[in-house]
Enzyme design. Structure first.
Site, PDB file in Angstrom:
ATOM      1  N   PRO A 144       0.813  -1.209   0.000  1.00  0.00           N
ATOM      2  CA  PRO A 144       0.000   0.000   0.000  1.00  0.00           C
ATOM      3  C   PRO A 144       0.851   1.266   0.000  1.00  0.00           C
ATOM      4  O   PRO A 144       1.646   1.480   0.891  1.00  0.00           O
ATOM      5  CB  PRO A 144      -0.812  -0.099   1.301  1.00  0.00           C
ATOM      6  CG  PRO A 144      -0.401  -1.352   1.960  1.00  0.00           C
ATOM      7  CD  PRO A 144       0.809  -1.880   1.283  1.00  0.00           C
TER       8      PRO A 144
ATOM      9  N   LYS B  49      -0.528   6.223   5.420  1.00  0.00           N
ATOM     10  CA  LYS B  49      -0.995   4.840   5.352  1.00  0.00           C
ATOM     11  C   LYS B  49      -1.963   4.515   6.480  1.00  0.00           C
ATOM     12  O   LYS B  49      -2.265   3.360   6.746  1.00  0.00           O
ATOM     13  CB  LYS B  49       0.197   3.884   5.398  1.00  0.00           C
ATOM     14  CG  LYS B  49       1.124   4.036   4.205  1.00  0.00           C
ATOM     15  CD  LYS B  49       2.317   3.122   4.320  1.00  0.00           C
ATOM     16  CE  LYS B  49       3.271   3.391   3.172  1.00  0.00           C
ATOM     17  NZ  LYS B  49       4.474   2.566   3.265  1.00  0.00           N
TER      18      LYS B  49
ATOM     19  N   ASN C  36       7.927   2.190  -0.919  1.00  0.00           N
ATOM     20  CA  ASN C  36       9.191   1.832  -1.563  1.00  0.00           C
ATOM     21  C   ASN C  36       9.211   2.090  -3.075  1.00  0.00           C
ATOM     22  O   ASN C  36      10.224   2.506  -3.632  1.00  0.00           O
ATOM     23  CB  ASN C  36       9.489   0.368  -1.263  1.00  0.00           C
ATOM     24  CG  ASN C  36      10.952   0.140  -1.054  1.00  0.00           C
ATOM     25  OD1 ASN C  36      11.700   1.064  -0.739  1.00  0.00           O
ATOM     26  ND2 ASN C  36      11.383  -1.091  -1.265  1.00  0.00           N
TER      27      ASN C  36
ATOM     28  N   ARG D 206      15.026  -2.371   3.556  1.00  0.00           N
ATOM     29  CA  ARG D 206      14.166  -2.389   2.377  1.00  0.00           C
ATOM     30  C   ARG D 206      15.078  -2.614   1.185  1.00  0.00           C
ATOM     31  O   ARG D 206      16.289  -2.548   1.304  1.00  0.00           O
ATOM     32  CB  ARG D 206      13.444  -1.041   2.212  1.00  0.00           C
ATOM     33  CG  ARG D 206      12.680  -0.582   3.430  1.00  0.00           C
ATOM     34  CD  ARG D 206      11.494  -1.450   3.743  1.00  0.00           C
ATOM     35  NE  ARG D 206      10.428  -1.282   2.760  1.00  0.00           N
ATOM     36  CZ  ARG D 206       9.492  -0.332   2.838  1.00  0.00           C
ATOM     37  NH1 ARG D 206       9.513   0.545   3.820  1.00  0.00           N
ATOM     38  NH2 ARG D 206       8.551  -0.242   1.928  1.00  0.00           N
TER      39      ARG D 206
END
Ligand code: ZN
Length: 262
Positions: free
Chosen positions: A2, A51, A168, A249
């Site tokens: 998301p 988010k 990301n 990440r």
């Protein structure tokens, strides 16, 4: 995953299913809300901030907000009563909200909490300006990012305390379009404001649809410049796109278009 735009779309799904409806029952499958019961409450509206998803319910003068955070894998789905819940495996269900007309199921939600609506702002205060919010403030996002000059620009864009809504994918694409090597220190970014505004533009351009593109093309395999394209040729210069871990990440970049400083 998301990103800000997906959260906004998710908010609309829940809103269409439940707003104006009196809940006939709720089923919270997280320990902290095991005894909560929203049966008899009316769904007044929903919103998103970064988010974070906010579902507002009322009963008489009482106003509560059900907060959830989608993180990487959370989702809300709406079904008709009796319809099979096809969204995700049942063990991922965290909450079910039912009305006479609809059933909303929240999968793999994080930070599920019921707070007083009056305390929403304080609850979310630690968040930076929302890329898709009515109160979007590029200057404030720049100010927050600049406050940590030694952070990498990639890390800074993902930090929801700086600005809320960049995931990301948009991080990698923003850096490509800014010509920035992902490990560039914030202090060495030539035009922070331009980079922040670019991120906002990319996220906003995908608002209202589920598929995400940063290139303008929605065709499979053409939706990004660098994200998910390891070893494929850069769309600008043909150099092989690289992929590496960065702060837990992954990040993608073109070594030629986004050179590391010598
Ligand atoms: Zn390139």
């Amino acid at each position: 995953m998301p990103e800000g735009d997906t959260v906004w779309n998710t908010a609309r799904v829940v809103e269409r299913a439940l707003v104006g409806e009196v809940l006939t029952g709720s089923d919270f499958r997280v320990p902290q809300l095991a005894t909560a019961d929203l049966g008899g409450w009316t769904v007044a509206g929903s919103g998103s901030r970064g988010k974070h998803l906010l579902l507002r319910v009322e009963r008489g003068d009482e106003k509560l907000t059900l907060h959830s955070h989608l993180r990487m894998d959370g989702a809300w789905r709406a079904y008709r009563p009796g319809e099979r819940w096809t969204g995700r495996p049942a063990h991922l269900i965290r909450v079910v909200l039912k009305s006479a007309r609809s059933v909303a199921v929240g999968y793999h939600l994080h930070e599920l909490a019921l707070i007083k609506t009056a305390e929403e702002a304080a609850y979310l205060e630690h968040l930076g300006p929302d890329l898709l919010g009515a109160d979007w403030d590029a200057a404030e996002a720049v100010r927050r990012i600049a406050g940590k000059p030694d952070a990498s620009i990639a890390e800074a864009l993902l930090d929801q305390r700086n600005l809320a809504g960049v995931g990301n994918l948009y991080k990698a694409e923003t850096l490509f379009l800014s010509g920035l090597w992902p490990w560039t220190r914030v202090a060495e970014v030539p035009d922070l404001e331009r980079t922040v505004k670019l991120a906002q533009k990319l996220v906003a351009s995908n608002k209202g649809r589920w598929s995400q593109t940063t290139t303008g093309s929605l065709r499979r395999g053409e939706t990004s410049y660098v994200y998910g394209r390891r070893a494929q040729p850069c769309r600008r210069c043909g150099t092989a796109i690289q992929k590496a871990d960065q702060d837990e990440r992954v990040t993608y970049w073109c070594p030629r278009c986004q050179p590391s400083p010598e």
